[in-house]
Structures are given as structure tokens and as C-alpha cells.
Design a protein around this motif. Structure first.
Motif, PDB file in Angstrom:
ATOM      1  N   UNK A 202      -8.749   4.806 -19.629  1.00  0.00           N
ATOM      2  CA  UNK A 202      -9.108   4.294 -18.301  1.00  0.00           C
ATOM      3  C   UNK A 202      -7.927   3.553 -17.684  1.00  0.00           C
ATOM      4  N   UNK A 203      -7.270   2.727 -18.500  1.00  0.00           N
ATOM      5  CA  UNK A 203      -6.093   2.010 -18.017  1.00  0.00           C
ATOM      6  C   UNK A 203      -4.993   2.990 -17.626  1.00  0.00           C
ATOM      7  N   UNK A 204      -4.826   4.037 -18.435  1.00  0.00           N
ATOM      8  CA  UNK A 204      -3.825   5.058 -18.128  1.00  0.00           C
ATOM      9  C   UNK A 204      -4.150   5.748 -16.807  1.00  0.00           C
ATOM     10  N   UNK A 205      -5.430   6.037 -16.584  1.00  0.00           N
ATOM     11  CA  UNK A 205      -5.838   6.657 -15.327  1.00  0.00           C
ATOM     12  C   UNK A 205      -5.554   5.761 -14.138  1.00  0.00           C
ATOM     13  N   UNK A 206      -5.823   4.458 -14.303  1.00  0.00           N
ATOM     14  CA  UNK A 206      -5.510   3.506 -13.232  1.00  0.00           C
ATOM     15  C   UNK A 206      -4.004   3.444 -12.981  1.00  0.00           C
ATOM     16  N   UNK A 207      -3.219   3.560 -14.052  1.00  0.00           N
ATOM     17  CA  UNK A 207      -1.762   3.584 -13.910  1.00  0.00           C
ATOM     18  C   UNK A 207      -1.290   4.797 -13.133  1.00  0.00           C
ATOM     19  N   UNK A 208      -1.961   5.934 -13.307  1.00  0.00           N
ATOM     20  CA  UNK A 208      -1.576   7.143 -12.563  1.00  0.00           C
ATOM     21  C   UNK A 208      -1.833   6.959 -11.075  1.00  0.00           C
ATOM     22  N   UNK A 209      -2.970   6.332 -10.717  1.00  0.00           N
ATOM     23  CA  UNK A 209      -3.271   6.089  -9.302  1.00  0.00           C
ATOM     24  C   UNK A 209      -2.265   5.110  -8.705  1.00  0.00           C
ATOM     25  N   UNK A 210      -1.921   4.083  -9.482  1.00  0.00           N
ATOM     26  CA  UNK A 210      -0.915   3.114  -9.013  1.00  0.00           C
ATOM     27  C   UNK A 210       0.407   3.794  -8.694  1.00  0.00           C
ATOM     28  N   UNK A 211       0.839   4.695  -9.588  1.00  0.00           N
ATOM     29  CA  UNK A 211       2.121   5.379  -9.402  1.00  0.00           C
ATOM     30  C   UNK A 211       2.089   6.297  -8.189  1.00  0.00           C
ATOM     31  N   UNK A 212       0.962   6.975  -7.977  1.00  0.00           N
ATOM     32  CA  UNK A 212       0.823   7.852  -6.804  1.00  0.00           C
ATOM     33  C   UNK A 212       0.849   7.022  -5.520  1.00  0.00           C
ATOM     34  N   UNK A 213       0.202   5.868  -5.531  1.00  0.00           N
ATOM     35  CA  UNK A 213       0.217   4.993  -4.349  1.00  0.00           C
ATOM     36  C   UNK A 213       1.637   4.565  -4.008  1.00  0.00           C
ATOM     37  N   UNK A 214       2.456   4.331  -5.035  1.00  0.00           N
ATOM     38  CA  UNK A 214       3.850   3.939  -4.802  1.00  0.00           C
ATOM     39  C   UNK A 214       4.679   5.133  -4.340  1.00  0.00           C
ATOM     40  N   UNK A 215       4.598   6.246  -5.070  1.00  0.00           N
ATOM     41  CA  UNK A 215       5.440   7.411  -4.776  1.00  0.00           C
ATOM     42  C   UNK A 215       5.102   8.074  -3.450  1.00  0.00           C
ATOM     43  N   UNK A 216       3.847   7.964  -3.032  1.00  0.00           N
ATOM     44  CA  UNK A 216       3.447   8.605  -1.776  1.00  0.00           C
ATOM     45  C   UNK A 216       3.766   7.753  -0.557  1.00  0.00           C
ATOM     46  N   UNK A 217       4.180   6.511  -0.793  1.00  0.00           N
ATOM     47  CA  UNK A 217       4.532   5.623   0.312  1.00  0.00           C
ATOM     48  C   UNK A 217       3.391   4.752   0.789  1.00  0.00           C
ATOM     49  N   UNK A 218       2.209   4.875   0.163  1.00  0.00           N
ATOM     50  CA  UNK A 218       1.066   4.062   0.593  1.00  0.00           C
ATOM     51  C   UNK A 218       1.338   2.577   0.363  1.00  0.00           C
ATOM     52  N   UNK A 219       1.922   2.249  -0.773  1.00  0.00           N
ATOM     53  CA  UNK A 219       2.207   0.844  -1.079  1.00  0.00           C
ATOM     54  C   UNK A 219       3.151   0.229  -0.050  1.00  0.00           C
ATOM     55  N   UNK A 220       4.187   0.989   0.328  1.00  0.00           N
ATOM     56  CA  UNK A 220       5.117   0.494   1.353  1.00  0.00           C
ATOM     57  C   UNK A 220       4.402   0.293   2.678  1.00  0.00           C
ATOM     58  N   UNK A 221       3.517   1.232   3.012  1.00  0.00           N
ATOM     59  CA  UNK A 221       2.771   1.139   4.269  1.00  0.00           C
ATOM     60  C   UNK A 221       1.917  -0.127   4.292  1.00  0.00           C
ATOM     61  N   UNK A 222       1.213  -0.391   3.175  1.00  0.00           N
ATOM     62  CA  UNK A 222       0.382  -1.586   3.084  1.00  0.00           C
ATOM     63  C   UNK A 222       1.243  -2.840   3.163  1.00  0.00           C
ATOM     64  N   UNK A 223       2.412  -2.792   2.512  1.00  0.00           N
ATOM     65  CA  UNK A 223       3.332  -3.936   2.558  1.00  0.00           C
ATOM     66  C   UNK A 223       3.785  -4.219   3.991  1.00  0.00           C
ATOM     67  N   UNK A 224       4.083  -3.158   4.742  1.00  0.00           N
ATOM     68  CA  UNK A 224       4.503  -3.334   6.136  1.00  0.00           C
ATOM     69  C   UNK A 224       3.379  -3.945   6.968  1.00  0.00           C
ATOM     70  N   UNK A 225       2.138  -3.518   6.693  1.00  0.00           N
ATOM     71  CA  UNK A 225       1.008  -4.079   7.429  1.00  0.00           C
ATOM     72  C   UNK A 225       0.847  -5.574   7.167  1.00  0.00           C
ATOM     73  N   UNK A 226       1.197  -5.974   5.936  1.00  0.00           N
ATOM     74  CA  UNK A 226       0.972  -7.361   5.538  1.00  0.00           C
ATOM     75  C   UNK A 226       2.118  -8.291   5.901  1.00  0.00           C
ATOM     76  N   UNK A 227       3.250  -7.706   6.311  1.00  0.00           N
ATOM     77  CA  UNK A 227       4.404  -8.537   6.663  1.00  0.00           C
ATOM     78  C   UNK A 227       4.057  -9.445   7.840  1.00  0.00           C
ATOM     79  N   UNK A 228       4.345 -10.707   7.669  1.00  0.00           N
ATOM     80  CA  UNK A 228       4.086 -11.654   8.741  1.00  0.00           C
ATOM     81  C   UNK A 228       2.639 -12.095   8.824  1.00  0.00           C
ATOM     82  N   UNK A 229       1.784 -11.567   7.964  1.00  0.00           N
ATOM     83  CA  UNK A 229       0.373 -11.948   7.993  1.00  0.00           C
ATOM     84  C   UNK A 229       0.205 -13.355   7.436  1.00  0.00           C
ATOM     85  N   UNK A 230      -0.649 -14.127   8.066  1.00  0.00           N
ATOM     86  CA  UNK A 230      -0.914 -15.488   7.600  1.00  0.00           C
ATOM     87  C   UNK A 230      -2.048 -15.522   6.577  1.00  0.00           C
TER      88      UNK A 230
END
Length: 438
Positions: free
Chosen positions: A305-333
Motif C-alpha cells: 500500500x505504501x509502495x502504491x502511494x509512492x507511485x502516485x506521489x511520483x506521478x504527481x511530481x513527474x506530470x507537473x501536478x505538484x509544481x502546479x499546486x505549488x504555484x497556486x499556493x505561492x503567496x497564499x496566507x
């Protein structure tokens, strides 16, 4: 659009696990494929990303969780857990019985997986309640609050350890901060809250009405039992304190850092337990190794299960979703700690598993660690608090508690679910307060 894809992916994850009862590991792989393809990743690249995520996640955790399972099994089979329980009860007396079981749950819960600790300690709770004549939930819920909080907050448990690795958090510091946050959460969710439940009639599962405890001769001594159960905590804490108070170049600092490395700490603890709880008590090495081997079977699915969660985490990073979320959160209070807690809570309510909720939330908020400068150790604890929230009918722990204590679904919601919610909210408040000082 990327955020929408993540939301749809988590919804699919919920439906696959909770509605169609699909194995969580398979569900994670399918959702990882969906998110990667929906984000426009090349098909082969999606598969490579999944493989890399699984490998990176398991590389460190297989050692920690494997050794942790072995230590928990040795502590249980030897009677050390029972010795700790009976000694604390004798020392505290009936008047303070709740504090005895809280401390028992905390000590045993640190090295032992939640389900293992539950199965081992609940029969002892039945014995104590029968001997004292106190209501079963009054005695049992404080111990389970301790087990639950150590499971959600503290390394070497699966989710906190995996999230710490993912965030680059210091395990020793996470453990120290976690204990600080855990204490008020356990007190409120256990002894204080359980006093409001005396009107709920709980009865032991019939198989455990008269559990056979080990005899005095069969159990190890109190001191060696506590030392063995807590050895990983002691070694890791010593390394953390050395890093805070001793110069970096000293040989003693280097030595303590080596001994306090989580892998070395767990390895030394298992070896010590083999001698202290096994060979020195007349047990044969084959018997001990059979016990150690059996312990691994219980964590195989947890690792997947942990390995499966790790695969989703890696896809979120490699696909650019993590960067997109980070950009949305920049400057957020909006507090990143509060946001991480909310995300973990929502996933916990949808999926049920605290481990799945914590690891999925960690993959989503990972970019916030670098962009906001928030303490990674406190982020681990914020997610851990959220992952315990609102346990209900899609959580295996809910049904474990219901069946062992012979409760209705309504009474389980009034006791177990409210206890989990209490420790989750208290944990968040503790993290926010601690954030003002670290």
C-alpha cells in the motif's frame, strides 16, 4: 485542470477502495496510471514513473518496517507487553487505572503496529475491566487512544516514517515533536473523553472473556521489557539530543548519530530483543526466527500500500501536478500546516485508511515544503493528525473496535469515531502551537 484531475483521481481511489472493495495497492496503481495519462504523460513514462516511485519509497522503508515488525512480535510473544501492562496497573492502582493503560498503550504502541498492539492489549483490557468492575470503554478507550496516536504520529510506524522520508524530515526530531504533540491528544481523547461514555454498554468478544495470561515465570522482568520495547526511541532520541547540544565533529557525536540512525537503531533493538527476550530466557534460536519470520507476513500488504502511494506521489511530481499546486499556493496566507491537515482529513474520510490518507496527502502537499519554508517535521505531524480524523464505516479499525467490544454501529460512532476526531483536532492544535516555537 491539473487540480481537477487530482480531485477526480482521489475520487476514483475512494470508489475503488471503499465502494468496489478493490485492494488498495491495485487501486493506487490504477489511479497513478489515470493521473499520468490524463496529464498527457507518455505511456511508457507513466510506467517508469510508477516503478521509480515504488522503488524510491520502499528502499528505506522495507528495512525500517521489517525490523519494526520483528521487534513488535518479539515483545508480544515473550510476554514483555503483558509484563509492562500488569506492572503499571499494580503500580498505579484501580483509582488511576486509566493512566496505567494509557502509559501501557504508549510504551507498547511505539514499536508495535496498531493492529498487532490492539490484538495483544485488548484481551488484557478485558481482564483488567473484569477484575476492577469498571466499565469496559472507561478502561479500553484510553489505551486505544495511545495506540492510535502513536500509529498516526510517531516513527517507526509506516505513515509517519514514509512521510518523513518523503519530506526529508529528520526522524529523530519528528519523534521528539511527535511525543510533545501526542501527550495532550492522548489525554483528551483517552482518559478525559472516555469518562463521558460510562452509559455505553460494551461487552468483551466472547473468545476473550477469560483470556489466559502468561504466568509470572513465563514473563520477562519489567525493566528489560520496557528497555527492549523502547530501545529504538532511546537510541534515536540520544542522536537527536547530541545533534542539538554537542559539537558536530566530536567522536561521541558521530558515534551517537550512527547508533541513532533509524536503520541501525532498529537493527540493534531487534538483536537486543533476540537475546534479552529470547536466548537469555532459554528459547531456541529456531523458535525465535520462526516468530520473526511470521511477523513479516503481517506487514506485506502494508508495504505494498505504501509502495502504491509512492507511485502516485511520483506521478504527481513527474506530470507537473505538484509544481502546479505549488504555484497556486505561492503567496497564499493560508497556513500550510492547516491545509495539509485538511487534505489528509478529507482523504481519510473518503478512503478510510490512515496510512493511505497520510501518504496520499503527503504527495499532494510535497511542493509546499520548499516553497513555504515550513518545518517538514511539523508537516508530518499535521498530516498524521488529519489522517486520524473521523474514522467511520470504511475504516478497518472502526470494525475491529466494534466487534471486539460488541457495540452497535451507532455506539461505535459515539465512542471510537469521536475519540479519533478528538485526537485529530488536538494534534492539529498542538502542531500550530509548536510551530510558534520551532
Amino acid at each position: 485542470m491539473p487540480l481537477f484531475i487530482v480531485i477526480i483521481g482521489i475520487l476514483i481511489l475512494f470508489l475503488l477502495i471503499a465502494w468496489w472493495k478493490l485492494n488498495p495497492f491495485i487501486a493506487f496503481i490504477l489511479v497513478s496510471l489515470f493521473v499520468g495519462i490524463a496529464q498527457g504523460m507518455d505511456l511508457i513514462r507513466v510506467v517508469d514513473s510508477i516503478q521509480r516511485g515504488i522503488g524510491n519509497t520502499l528502499g528505506f522503508l522495507v528495512i525500517i518496517l521489517g525490523l519494526g515488525a520483528m521487534l513488535g512480535k518479539l515483545v508480544a510473544d515473550s510476554g514483555a507487553a503483558q509484563r509492562i501492562t500488569t506492572k503499571l496497573i499494580a503500580r498505579f492502582g484501580i483509582r488511576n487505572i486509566q493512566w496505567a493503560v494509557v502509559l501501557t498503550g504508549f510504551i507498547v504502541g511505539i514499536p508495535m503496529f496498531y493492529t498487532v498492539g490492539f490484538v495483544i492489549l485488548v484481551p488484557l483490557v478485558f481482564t483488567v475491566a473484569a477484575a476492577t468492575g469498571l466499565p469496559l470503554l472507561y478502561v479500553g478507550l484510553p489505551m486505544l487512544a495511545s495506540l492510535s496516536v502513536t500509529h498516526g504520529y510517531l516513527p517507526p510506524h509506516p505513515a509517519p516514517t514514509a512521510i518523513s522520508t518523503m519530506f526529508g524530515a529528520d526522524l529523530g526530531r519528528t519523534l521528539v515533536y511527535g511525543i510533545i504533540v501526542a501527550v495532550p491528544a492522548i489525554i483528551l481523547g483517552g482518559p478525559i473523553f472516555s469518562r463521558t461514555l460510562k452509559h455505553i454498554e460494551a461487552t468483551p468478544l466472547k473468545e476473550f472473556v477469560n483470556p489466559r495470561p502468561l504466568s509470572e515465570e513465563e514473563m520477562p522482568g519489567t525493566g528489560i521489557s520496557i528497555l527492549t520495547a523502547l530501545m529504538p526511541v532511546v537510541l534515536i532520541a540520544m542522536a537527536t539530543l547530541a545533534g542539538l547540544f554537542l559539537p558536530e565533529g566530536l567522536w561521541i557525536t558521530k558515534g551517537l548519530n550512527f547508533l541513532g540512525n533509524p536503520v541501525i537503531a532498529m537493527l540493534l533493538s531487534v538483536i537486543f530483543a533476540i537475546f534479552s527476550l529470547g536466548l537469555l530466557r532459554g528459547k531456541k534460536m529456531k523458535e525465535l526466527m520462526d516468530s520473526v519470520g511470521a511477523s513479516i507476513a503481517g506487514i506485506t500488504m502494508v508495504l505494498l500500500i505504501i509502495a502504491g502511494a509512492g507511485s502516485l506521489k511520483e506521478v504527481l511530481i513527474d506530470s507537473g501536478v505538484s509544481e502546479y499546486i505549488a504555484d497556486l499556493l505561492k503567496g497564499s496566507s493560508f497556513s500550510p500546516l492547516l491545509l495539509a491537515w485538511i487534505i489528509a482529513t478529507v482523504i481519510r474520510v473518503c478512503v478510510g485508511s490512515a496510512t493511505v490518507a497520510g501518504l496520499t496527502a503527503a504527495g499532494i502537499v510535497l511542493p509546499m515544503i520548499e516553497t513555504t519554508g515550513v518545518s517538514p517535521e511539523l508537516m508530518v505531524l499535521a498530516i498524521g493528525s488529519g489522517s486520524l480524523m473521523l474514522s467511520h464505516v470504511n475504516d478497518s479499525g472502526f470494525w475491529l473496535f466494534k466487534e471486539y467490544f460488541n457495540l452497535s454501529v451507532k455506539d461505535t460512532l459515539r465512542s471510537w469515531t469521536l475519540m479519533e476526531t478528538t485526537v485529530g483536532v488536538t494534534g492539529l492544535l498542538g502542531v500550530l502551537v509548536l510551530n510558534q516555537f520551532v
